[in-house]
Design a protein around this motif. Structure first.
Motif, PDB file in Angstrom:
ATOM      1  N   ASN A  76       0.825  -1.207   0.000  1.00  0.00           N
ATOM      2  CA  ASN A  76       0.000   0.000   0.000  1.00  0.00           C
ATOM      3  C   ASN A  76       0.856   1.254   0.000  1.00  0.00           C
ATOM      4  OD1 ASN A  76      -2.531   1.409   0.120  1.00  0.00           O
ATOM      5  ND2 ASN A  76      -2.099   1.820   2.291  1.00  0.00           N
ATOM      6  N   ASP A  77       2.021   1.185   0.667  1.00  0.00           N
ATOM      7  CA  ASP A  77       2.892   2.359   0.754  1.00  0.00           C
ATOM      8  C   ASP A  77       3.677   2.602  -0.535  1.00  0.00           C
ATOM      9  OD1 ASP A  77       2.076   2.806   3.364  1.00  0.00           O
ATOM     10  OD2 ASP A  77       3.667   1.529   4.211  1.00  0.00           O
ATOM     11  N   THR A  78       4.011   1.538  -1.271  1.00  0.00           N
ATOM     12  CA  THR A  78       4.825   1.699  -2.486  1.00  0.00           C
ATOM     13  C   THR A  78       3.980   1.811  -3.750  1.00  0.00           C
ATOM     14  OG1 THR A  78       5.007  -0.696  -2.734  1.00  0.00           O
ATOM     15  CG2 THR A  78       6.723   0.419  -1.454  1.00  0.00           C
TER      16      THR A  78
END
Length: 555
Positions: free
Chosen positions: A509-511
């Motif tokens: 989700n962060d990348t």
């Protein structure tokens, strides 16, 4: 005729190899005495050599144009006297200047038994050999004999040395001993010529029906210095001649100075490519790219996580990089439409009353419309997102416009410069400007899968394996990024699997936003590379740095 055609073809072939481009224009310098018959033969020889019709410039006009380009002023309507002492016989020509070139008024040759080198060689042989030496007869009868040719070349070189020194050696055919000549020897040999200069100038002025006051300048070209010739011309005309040394480029530069403004090389601006009626299948690229753009936009809107308080939206979470990709693909859709402009027209009766616009004009209109229309569409995407989620437009506009504007600027530069592309390069350029549908479709599929994997609640896909669809989407995006970044098959083969696996591994989700941003960077790089290629074709001498930028190791 065939021999002349072969010579023209050989020269053009060597020139094309030197510059790496086909020869599209031909300028030839000719003697002033050539009439329609010889000019027609030269034109026919050029046609047989598959060259353009030659622009013919007489040697005196080329010399006049060269001196004019280097500071000799001659008002329109005035006259110039051109003395060509680099040839046998010495020729005097009167030219009248005009706004578009020179008009030949009269030409006269000073006929002598032989050229100066031959006269000087005969004097040297007479002084250095006995009466029964066969070289005397050879010099008098033929210049094609090996001994005669070698002696004449030695005399020519000695006269060149006399331009910088007082004495010069002349090599006689073995076993004869060398001779030495001085300026006095040249002056004695040239005396018959000098004695006739004054009368020749007067006769040339009479033939041109002008007086000495009509002359605004005198140009003298000589292969080697002829002592006293400049003074004789000054005395006969009252003007100091402009001296042109025997440099090989003088005639060529002068002729090009006259003809270059009139040459119109075939470029997109004056070329009409064959056009066909627009069919639905011709719009496939634009329709698919437009569909990809809308899919990403709608998914970003419909999967947005909206936070409300008392029916008031206080926060929205969606994929901003995905909106940027939608905006970039909107401009890419405009590129696909612009690509059709030079080669297709709308279905229906085609008007024959108005002239068909040139390909360059169609390219300019198409890509300028792509630049404006793509940027507007990207802006509308941002506004539509803000309206749909009922939240501030600013972050959405920043991403949609920020991703679209660089590509729109590339389209604007292409619109301004592409009409200068040579006609021979147009087909390859048009093939290169077609956006790759497959790459964009793969990227869109990958982004769609990644967003779907992150927004499913609970995050379990149809295979029962959490995150598999998201990783597969990241892999597809990595492959699309590699395919878009380079045109080299080798580089694509190496980088596509690596980026695909790497994106699949790092996907979270962060990348998610970072990998989409990476695709946007290479999409922008595609536009920059296409613009650089267009600039190189439009401006071939732009520099080595630009060539390295777009060529490199690309296939």
């Amino acid at each position: 005729m065939q021999l002349l055609a072969a010579q023209l073809w050989h020269v053009a072939d060597q020139a094309a190899r030197q510059i790496g481009e086909p020869i599209t224009a031909l300028t030839v310098t000719i003697p002033p005495t050539w009439g329609p018959r010889r000019r027609a033969q030269l034109a026919e020889a050029a046609a047989r050599a598959s060259l353009a019709a030659p622009a013919m410039v007489t040697a005196p006009a080329a010399l006049a144009a060269y001196t004019r380009a280097h500071g000799l002023t001659a008002p329109d309507g005035s006259c110039l006297l051109i003395c060509q002492a680099d040839r046998h016989p010495v020729t005097l020509t009167i030219l009248q200047t005009s706004a578009d070139g020179y008009r030949e008024l009269a030409t006269l040759s000073i006929d002598l038994p032989g050229d100066l080198n031959q006269v000087l060689a005969q004097r040297i042989v007479d002084a250095a050999t006995t009466d029964d030496d066969p070289l005397r007869a050879e010099i008098a009868l033929s210049q094609q004999d090996p001994d005669s040719s070698a002696l004449l070349e030695s005399v020519r070189q000695a006269r060149q040395l006399l331009m910088t020194q007082d004495r010069a050696p002349v090599l006689l055919p073995a076993p004869r001993t060398p001779a030495v000549i001085t300026h006095d020897d040249v002056a004695i040999a040239a005396q018959p010529l000098l004695d006739r200069v004054h009368d020749a100038v007067r006769d040339t002025l009479d033939a041109a029906d002008i007086d000495g006051q009509h002359l605004s300048g005198v140009v003298l070209r000589q292969a080697e210095a002829i002592a006293g010739l400049q003074d004789q011309l000054t005395t006969a005309t009252g003007l100091t001649p402009a001296i042109l040394a025997d440099q090989p480029h003088v005639l060529a530069d002068g002729a090009l100075a006259l003809t270059a403004p009139h040459h119109h090389p075939a470029t997109a601006a004056n070329t009409h490519l064959p056009r066909v009626r627009l069919r639905v299948r011709d719009l496939t690229s634009a329709l698919l790219l437009g569909a990809c753009s809308l899919i990403l936009l709608l998914q970003a809107i419909f999967t947005a996580d909206i936070t409300t308080t008392f029916l008031r939206v206080v926060g929205v979470r969606t994929s901003l990089p995905q909106l940027g990709a939608a905006g970039a693909l909107a401009v890419l859709t405009a590129f696909a439409v612009a690509h059709l402009a030079p080669t297709t027209w709308l279905a229906g009766a085609h008007s024959t009353s108005a002239p068909e616009p040139a390909t360059g004009s169609l390219i300019r209109r198409g890509y300028l419309a792509a630049a404006i229309g793509g940027a507007i569409a990207a802006g509308l995407y941002g506004l539509a997102t803000g309206t749909s989620v009922r939240y501030d437009y600013s972050p959405y506009l920043k991403w949609t416009l920020g991703s679209a504007v660089p590509l729109a600027l590339c389209a604007a530069v292409i619109a301004a410069t592409a009409p200068r592309i040579p006609a021979n390069d147009l087909p390859a350029w048009l093939a290169r400007t077609r956006p790759a549908i497959l790459h964009a479709a793969i990227a869109t599929t990958g982004i769609y899968f990644m967003r779907a994997a992150l927004t499913i609640t609970p995050p379990v896909d149809l295979t029962g394996m959490p995150g598999l669809i998201g990783s597969a989407g990241a892999a597809l995006l990595g492959i699309a990024t590699a395919l878009t970044a380079s045109r080299s098959r080798t580089i694509r083969t190496i980088t596509a699997p690596g980026l695909g696996i790497g994106y699949a591994i790092v996907f979270t989700n962060d990348t998610n936003g970072a990998v989409i941003a990476g695709y946007l960077v290479v999409l922008t790089w595609w536009g920059i590379r296409l613009t650089a290629h267009t600039l190189r074709l439009a401006f071939p001498t732009a520099g080595a740095a630009l060539r390295r930028l777009i060529d490199g190791r690309e296939a």
